[in-house]
Design a protein around this motif. Structure first.
Motif, mmCIF file in Angstrom:
data_model
loop_
_atom_site.group_PDB
_atom_site.id
_atom_site.type_symbol
_atom_site.label_atom_id
_atom_site.label_comp_id
_atom_site.label_asym_id
_atom_site.label_seq_id
_atom_site.Cartn_x
_atom_site.Cartn_y
_atom_site.Cartn_z
ATOM 1 N N GLU A 29 0.834 -1.201 0.000
ATOM 2 C CA GLU A 29 0.000 0.000 0.000
ATOM 3 C C GLU A 29 0.868 1.250 0.000
ATOM 4 N N TRP A 30 1.917 1.240 0.806
ATOM 5 C CA TRP A 30 2.820 2.402 0.911
ATOM 6 C C TRP A 30 3.504 2.668 -0.428
ATOM 7 N N ILE A 31 4.012 1.621 -1.084
ATOM 8 C CA ILE A 31 4.699 1.810 -2.371
ATOM 9 C C ILE A 31 3.716 2.266 -3.436
ATOM 10 N N LEU A 32 2.545 1.638 -3.513
ATOM 11 C CA LEU A 32 1.574 1.980 -4.547
ATOM 12 C C LEU A 32 1.105 3.422 -4.410
ATOM 13 N N SER A 33 1.018 3.913 -3.177
ATOM 14 C CA SER A 33 0.554 5.295 -2.971
ATOM 15 C C SER A 33 1.564 6.302 -3.503
ATOM 16 N N ARG A 34 2.772 5.861 -3.761
ATOM 17 C CA ARG A 34 3.829 6.744 -4.249
ATOM 18 C C ARG A 34 4.227 6.446 -5.692
ATOM 19 N N ALA A 35 3.652 5.396 -6.263
ATOM 20 C CA ALA A 35 3.964 5.052 -7.654
ATOM 21 C C ALA A 35 3.277 6.038 -8.598
ATOM 22 N N GLU A 36 3.957 6.408 -9.663
ATOM 23 C CA GLU A 36 3.435 7.418 -10.591
ATOM 24 C C GLU A 36 2.881 6.770 -11.856
ATOM 25 N N ARG A 37 2.299 5.593 -11.720
ATOM 26 C CA ARG A 37 1.730 4.909 -12.878
ATOM 27 C C ARG A 37 0.586 4.017 -12.417
ATOM 28 N N PRO A 38 -0.319 3.663 -13.291
ATOM 29 C CA PRO A 38 -1.457 2.811 -12.911
ATOM 30 C C PRO A 38 -0.994 1.438 -12.441
ATOM 31 N N GLN A 39 -1.784 0.845 -11.544
ATOM 32 C CA GLN A 39 -1.406 -0.468 -11.013
ATOM 33 C C GLN A 39 -1.348 -1.535 -12.101
ATOM 34 N N ARG A 40 -2.169 -1.402 -13.149
ATOM 35 C CA ARG A 40 -2.153 -2.419 -14.204
ATOM 36 C C ARG A 40 -0.807 -2.492 -14.913
ATOM 37 N N GLU A 41 0.013 -1.453 -14.776
ATOM 38 C CA GLU A 41 1.341 -1.441 -15.394
ATOM 39 C C GLU A 41 2.418 -1.972 -14.451
ATOM 40 N N LEU A 42 1.999 -2.335 -13.244
ATOM 41 C CA LEU A 42 2.952 -2.751 -12.228
ATOM 42 C C LEU A 42 2.738 -4.210 -11.840
ATOM 43 N N ALA A 43 3.758 -4.785 -11.234
ATOM 44 C CA ALA A 43 3.674 -6.149 -10.697
ATOM 45 C C ALA A 43 4.193 -6.125 -9.268
ATOM 46 N N PHE A 44 3.449 -6.773 -8.389
ATOM 47 C CA PHE A 44 3.878 -6.912 -6.994
ATOM 48 C C PHE A 44 4.250 -8.361 -6.729
ATOM 49 N N GLY A 45 5.217 -8.527 -5.862
ATOM 50 C CA GLY A 45 5.521 -9.866 -5.393
ATOM 51 C C GLY A 45 6.441 -9.823 -4.195
ATOM 52 N N THR A 46 6.447 -10.910 -3.451
ATOM 53 C CA THR A 46 7.511 -11.113 -2.479
ATOM 54 C C THR A 46 8.732 -11.571 -3.266
ATOM 55 N N VAL A 47 9.837 -11.835 -2.591
ATOM 56 C CA VAL A 47 11.100 -12.052 -3.303
ATOM 57 C C VAL A 47 11.039 -13.250 -4.253
ATOM 58 N N ASP A 48 10.244 -14.266 -3.923
ATOM 59 C CA ASP A 48 10.104 -15.403 -4.834
ATOM 60 C C ASP A 48 9.545 -14.962 -6.177
ATOM 61 N N SER A 49 8.534 -14.105 -6.153
ATOM 62 C CA SER A 49 7.923 -13.608 -7.390
ATOM 63 C C SER A 49 8.940 -12.829 -8.221
ATOM 64 N N TRP A 50 9.696 -11.997 -7.546
ATOM 65 C CA TRP A 50 10.717 -11.194 -8.229
ATOM 66 C C TRP A 50 11.744 -12.095 -8.911
ATOM 67 N N LEU A 51 12.180 -13.137 -8.206
ATOM 68 C CA LEU A 51 13.197 -14.022 -8.791
ATOM 69 C C LEU A 51 12.630 -14.837 -9.952
ATOM 70 N N VAL A 52 11.407 -15.329 -9.826
ATOM 71 C CA VAL A 52 10.808 -16.072 -10.939
ATOM 72 C C VAL A 52 10.646 -15.167 -12.154
ATOM 73 N N SER A 53 10.240 -13.932 -11.928
ATOM 74 C CA SER A 53 10.109 -12.995 -13.034
ATOM 75 C C SER A 53 11.451 -12.766 -13.721
ATOM 76 N N LYS A 54 12.494 -12.579 -12.957
ATOM 77 C CA LYS A 54 13.825 -12.363 -13.545
ATOM 78 C C LYS A 54 14.323 -13.619 -14.257
ATOM 79 N N LEU A 55 14.089 -14.783 -13.647
ATOM 80 C CA LEU A 55 14.547 -16.036 -14.250
ATOM 81 C C LEU A 55 13.839 -16.327 -15.564
ATOM 82 N N THR A 56 12.587 -15.909 -15.680
ATOM 83 C CA THR A 56 11.795 -16.214 -16.877
ATOM 84 C C THR A 56 11.681 -15.031 -17.820
#
Length: 476
Positions: free
Chosen positions: A134-161
Motif C-alpha cells: 500500500e505504501w509503495i503503490l501510494s507513491r507510484a506514478e503509474r497505474p497499477q495495471r502497469e505494475l507487478a507486486f511480489g515477495t522475493v520469490d515472485s521477483w526471482l521467478v520474473s527475472k529467471l523467466t
C-alpha cells in the motif's frame, strides 16, 4: 542435480544438490542493507537478482557442473519483503521494503484486527506485506495495471523467466495479509481495504510443481519448487506430521508447528500460515511464532556497539561467566513479534552493575534468543516433544543446550545447516520425479546433535519468570 536458491535477508546462498540431498557445491553473496530512516529497512531488488546469478554460478563451479546439468530449480526466500516493478521494463519502482521494516506501524494500529485474523490467520503488523505494498503503490506514478507486486520469490521467478511468469506460491501468499487462508485465493475485501487492484497481484501456485522455464547461465531449467524460507525449513526438517516442530535460528528466529489438514482455532500470540506440501498433497497449515530479532542481536552487538568482533566468539564469551549476573537483554530492536506483537516496543538492557562485563551482555543476548523461542512454545496449546533446530546459530552448542533447558524438551539440530535450501530442493525434486513422495525425502534427512535438558523445571521456571519481568518493562 537440483539448484536451490535461498535468498535471505543478509545474502543469497545457492546450493547444488544430488539425488541424495547431498550438497555438491555452494555459492554465497552478501547483499547490502539500507536504513533510510530509523525503523526503515530496504534492499535493492537488482542487487538481490545479481547476488542470485553470482551465487548460482559459484555453486555450479564448486560442484564441477554446468547449468545444463540441472534437472530443476527450487526457490526459497525471505518472506513478506515487498517488491514492485514495471511489467514492461522489469525495473523496480522502489527499493524492496524488508520484512523487518516498521514504517507502517501507525497504519497497522488502525486496521480491523478481527477481520484480518479471521481471513488470513495473521495479525495486523508491519511485518507482513500488505501495508508495505500500500505504501509503495501510494507513491507510484503509474497505474497499477502497469505494475507487478511480489515477495522475493515472485521477483526471482520474473527475472529467471524474463518477465514471462508472475507467480507466488501459497506459503508466500499466506504472508501478505491479502490471502484468504481457507480458500487459498486473494480476498476481495482485503484488496479493497488496502487499495490493491487484482491486476498487480501474482498468480498463486502450489509450492511443488512446474511454474516456468528459467533462463540461467546460458540454458533453460524448470522452476519446480517455491516456498517461503520458514515453510521450506519445516519441509526440509521432515516435519510432516501434526505436532512436529522446528525452529530456524537466523537473523530472526522462527518456530513453526505442523497443524495438519485443519487450520484449527487461532492461538493467542501466534499466527496461522500455509505449510508447503508435496505435489497433490492437499492443504496443510502451521502455527508460527516469529521472533524478529535473533541473530540480529549479535550483529548489533558486533556492528552497533563493537562488543564482539565476530558472532562466532559469542559462545566462548557466554561460557566464560556462570550466569548473566542478573542482566537481561530484551532485543526489541525492531519491535516485538510473537507472542506480544508490539511494533512500538523498543529494546531494553536491565540489571547492569559495576561488575557487568561484555561477557554478561553477550550471554544475556544469547539467553534472549532462547527465552523468546520458549515464549512461542509456551503459547502453543500442545507440548512439543522434540524441537528440531536449524540455521547458523545451531553451531552454538551453548545456545542449543540453553534452549533445551528452558523448554524442558530435547533439541535436535540438523546435520546440514542449510535446511531451508534443502527443503526448496526437495519440493523441486518431488515435482520433477527425483523422488516419488515425502517418505523418500524423510529417509534422506540427516540429523545432527541432540541436546537433552540438564536443569530442573523449577530452575527453568525461575529463569523464565525473571525474563518475563524484563519483557513487561518493555511493554509499559
Amino acid at each position: 542435480m537440483i539448484l536451490a536458491i535461498d535468498q535471505g535477508t543478509t545474502g543469497t546462498t545457492c546450493l547444488v544438490l544430488d539425488g541424495a540431498l547431498r550438497v555438491l557445491g555452494l555459492g554465497y553473496r552478501e547483499i547490502g542493507q539500507h536504513f533510510p530512516q530509523p525503523g526503515w529497512v530496504e534492499h535493492d531488488p537488482d542487487e538481490i537478482w545479481a547476488s542470485v546469478e553470482q551465487a548460482a554460478s559459484e555453486a555450479l563451479a564448486a560442484a564441477g557442473a554446468a547449468a545444463r546439468d540441472l534437472d530443476a530449480i527450487g526457490i526459497t526466500n525471505q518472506r513478506e519483503t515487498t517488491v514492485v516493478w514495471e511489467r514492461r521494463t522489469g525495473r523496480p519502482v522502489h527499493r524492496a521494503i524488508v520484512w523487518q521494516d516498521r514504517r507502517t506501524a501507525e497504519r497497522c494500529a488502525k486496521l480491523p484486527a478481527a477481520l484480518i485474523r479471521e481471513r488470513t490467520g495473521l495479525v495486523p503488523d508491519p511485518y507482513f506485506s500488505a501495508t508495505k505494498l500500500e505504501w509503495i503503490l501510494s507513491r507510484a506514478e503509474r497505474p497499477q495495471r502497469e505494475l507487478a507486486f511480489g515477495t522475493v520469490d515472485s521477483w526471482l521467478v520474473s527475472k529467471l523467466t524474463g518477465g514471462a511468469v508472475h507467480v507466488t506460491d501459497l506459503t508466500n501468499a499466506s504472508r501478505t495479509m491479502l490471502l484468504d487462508l481457507d480458500s487459498g485465493e486473494w480476498d476481495e475485501e482485503l484488496l479493497a481495504l488496502f487499495g490493491v487492484e487484482r491486476a498487480v497481484l501474482p498468480e498463486v501456485v502450489p509450492s511443488s510443481g512446474l511454474v516456468g522455464e528459467a533462463s540461467l547461465l546460458g540454458t533453460t531449467v524448470p522452476v519446480a519448487g517455491i516456498a517461503g524460507d520458514q515453510q521450506a525449513a519445516l519441509f526440509g526438517q521432515g516435519c510432516f506430521a501434526p505436532g512436529e516442530a522446528k525452529a530456524t535460528f537466523g537473523t530472526g528466529t522462527f518456530v513453526l508447528v505442523n497443524l495438519g489438514e485443519r487450520r484449527g482455532e487461532a492461538v493467542e500470540g501466534l499466527v496461522t500460515t500455509a505449510a508447503a506440501v508435496e505435489p497433490a498433497g492437499g492443504r496443510r497449515f502451521a502455527a508460527e511464532g516469529s521472533v524478529l530479532v535473533g541473530g540480529a542481536a549479535m550483529q548489533w552487538l558486533r556492528d552497533g556497539l563493537g562488543v564482539i568482533d565476530t558472532a562466532a566468539e559469542s559462545e566462548r564469551l557466554a561460557e566464560s561467566v556462570e550466569s548473566t549476573d542478573g542482566v537481561y537483554f530484551v532485543p526489541a530492536l525492531t519491535g516485538l513479534g510473537s507472542p506480544q506483537w508490539r511494533p512500538d516496543a523498543r529494546g531494553l538492557i536491565c540489571g547492569l552493575t559495576r561488575g557487568t562485563t561484555r561477557a554478561h551482555l553477550v550471554r544475556a543476548a544469547l539467553e534472549a534468543v532462547a527465552h523468546q523461542v520458549a515464549d512461542v512454545l509456551d503459547a502453543l496449546p500442545l507440548e512439543v516433544e522434540v524441537l528440531r533446530a536449524d540455521g547458523g546459530a545451531t553451531a552454538n552448542s551453548f545456545l542449543m543446550q540453553l534452549q533445551a533447558d528452558l523448554i524442558g524438551s530435547p533439541v535436535e539440530t540438523a546435520a546440514d545447516k542449510e535446511t531451508t535450501a534443502i527443503g526448496a530442493a526437495a519440493l523441486a525434486g518431488l515435482a520433477v520425479g527425483t523422488w516419488s513422495g515425502q517418505e523418500e525425502v524423510v529417509a534422506l534427512i540427516r540429523r545432527g546433535e541432540r541436546f537433552e535438558p540438564r536443569i530442573g523445571r523449577d530452575e527453568a521456571a525461575q529463569r523464565r519468570a525473571e525474563w518475563q519481568d524484563a519483557v513487561r518493562r518493555v511493554l509499559l
